[in-house]
Design an enzyme around this catalytic site. Structure first.
Site, PDB file in Angstrom:
ATOM      1  N   ASP A 103       5.434   4.728 -11.739  1.00  0.00           N
ATOM      2  CA  ASP A 103       4.472   5.558 -11.025  1.00  0.00           C
ATOM      3  C   ASP A 103       5.001   5.991  -9.663  1.00  0.00           C
ATOM      4  O   ASP A 103       5.104   5.181  -8.747  1.00  0.00           O
ATOM      5  CB  ASP A 103       3.170   4.759 -10.865  1.00  0.00           C
ATOM      6  CG  ASP A 103       2.106   5.491 -10.086  1.00  0.00           C
ATOM      7  OD1 ASP A 103       2.180   6.738 -10.014  1.00  0.00           O
ATOM      8  OD2 ASP A 103       1.198   4.828  -9.560  1.00  0.00           O
ATOM      9  N   ASP A 288       3.433  13.238  -9.599  1.00  0.00           N
ATOM     10  CA  ASP A 288       3.010  11.868  -9.914  1.00  0.00           C
ATOM     11  C   ASP A 288       3.314  11.531 -11.368  1.00  0.00           C
ATOM     12  O   ASP A 288       2.630  11.985 -12.280  1.00  0.00           O
ATOM     13  CB  ASP A 288       1.516  11.734  -9.632  1.00  0.00           C
ATOM     14  CG  ASP A 288       1.020  10.301  -9.724  1.00  0.00           C
ATOM     15  OD1 ASP A 288       1.785   9.437 -10.191  1.00  0.00           O
ATOM     16  OD2 ASP A 288      -0.130  10.044  -9.325  1.00  0.00           O
TER      17      ASP A 288
END
EC number: 3.4.23.15
Length: 403
Positions: A103, A288
């Protein structure tokens, strides 16, 4: 091979797979982490007939409460309800295996702990880190809380050996003792490995990738992310130390990060049919890898959705009649002087559990107040189309058309 501590509901491991750890092959110039594509938590809830509209409302309320935050309870924009890709890492000596989301929207590593309270049922169906089984474990004990759009996790920090892509580092990470039932009960991943910057990390922890960089084993101070569009093949791959030409065509185009300590860049507009509809004066966007959808301010999304003829089915979730999909227009995101265009095939989700007449769009409303926002988020729906390189040495992000 070592195993992670088996959850107390042993039978449920059949659903989540083995906890045995195996290192990937050393490919020379690159270190690779193979990724598996999984049904998202939202898809799993829909499969079970759960109305997810309330979860969307909860996410919306969360973003309204965002503020500057503090070091003990940082804000992470990633909404793991829709996360689809995970890879394996090892923690401890011998290594205990965990499936984690890589992430770029956060910077901490955390996994569930054997010290997780029995009251938190979500821990029962995940691999649990057992410090008593590791000869390299070092106690830390500092408590932490990380708030996500889809819940918050709490626990304490520990130190152990962490192996990622065949590289082993001494790492401070989070042992989670409070893991909320929703959404993590149905998560196919155990934890999260943040690939963000040190400034984003809770507790002043040095991120995993920074420890890897300090070893000098990578050819370049970059990592790249590939998400396959074919769910029947390799789900994807994280490449440490470079980018793999087999996953892209043409050259990379780079955009410098606009905010120190974050994978955030400037966007110069979002257009449909050559007309710029939103972000005309420029806006911020976070790339992201932990997010699945493309998100933007609610007012901008509604204007965009009106242009597409989409309807809001639940809070910030948009659908169209499936027979409209072939005629939907392209959407272009203008980054660094170039237009990155998604066709309807790229931004319409294939939902095997939903209404056959309605197709969900991979675009969500996301209202984040200053100083964090307003901000757009480009997640997997964008990265599947454009292979993405994150360059720490030059503080930039590169995009190339994925194969």
């Amino acid at each position: 091979m070592a195993r992670c501590r088996m959850p107390r509901w042993g039978l449920l491991l059949v659903l989540w797979g083995s906890c045995t750890f195996g290192l990937p092959a050393d490919t020379g110039a690159f270190r690779r982490i193979f990724l598996k594509k999984m049904p998202s938590i939202r898809e799993s809830l829909k499969e079970r007939g759960v109305d997810v509209a309330g979860l969307g409302a909860e996410w919306n309320q969360f973003t309204k409460r965002l503020s500057s935050g503090n070091s003990t309870s940082p804000v992470v924009l990633t909404n793991y309800l829709d996360t689809q890709y995970y890879g394996e890492i090892g923690i401890g000596t011998p290594p205990q295996t965990f499936k984690v989301v890589f992430d770029t929207g956060s910077a901490n590593l955390w996994v569930p702990s054997t010290r997780c309270s029995p009251l938190y049922t979500a821990c029962e169906i995940h691999c649990l880190y057992d410090s008593s089984e590791s000869s390299s474990y070092m106690e830390n004990g500092t408590t932490f809380t990380i708030r996500y759009g889809s819940g918050k996790v709490k626990g304490f920090l520990s130190q152990d050996m962490v192996t990622v892509g065949g590289i082993t580092v001494t790492q401070t990470f989070g042992e989670v003792t409070e893991l909320p039932l929703i959404p993590f009960m149905l998560a196919k991943f155990d934890g999260v490995l943040g690939m963000g910057f040190p400034a984003q990390a809770v507790g002043g922890v040095t991120p995993v990738f920074d420890h890897i960089l300090s070893q000098g084993v990578l050819k370049e101070e970059v990592f790249s992310v590939y998400y396959s569009r074919n769910s029947h093949l390799l789900g994807g791959e994280v490449v440490l130390g470079g980018s793999d030409p087999q996953y892209y065509q043409g050259n990379f185009h780079y955009v410098s990060i606009s905010k120190t300590g974050s994978w955030q860049i400037k966007m110069k507009g979002v257009s449909v049919r050559s007309a710029t509809l939103v972000c005309e004066e420029g806006c911020m966007v976070v790339v992201d890898t932990g997010a699945s959808y493309i998100s933007g301010p609610t007012s901008s999304l509604r204007l965009l959705m009106d242009t597409l003829g989409a309807q809001e089915l639940s809070t910030n979730e948009y659908v169209v009649n499936c027979n409209q999909v072939p005629t939907l227009p392209d959407i272009s995101f203008h980054l660094g002087g170039r237009a990155y265009t998604l066709t309807s095939k790229d931004y319409v989700l294939q939902d095997p559990y939903g209404n056959e007449d309605l197709c969900t769009l991979a675009l969500h409303g996301l209202d984040v107040p200053p100083p964090t926002g307003p901000v757009w988020v480009l997640g997997a729906s964008f990265i599947r189309k454009f292979y993405t390189e994150f360059d720490r040495h030059n503080n930039r992000i590169g995009f190339a058309l994925a194969r």
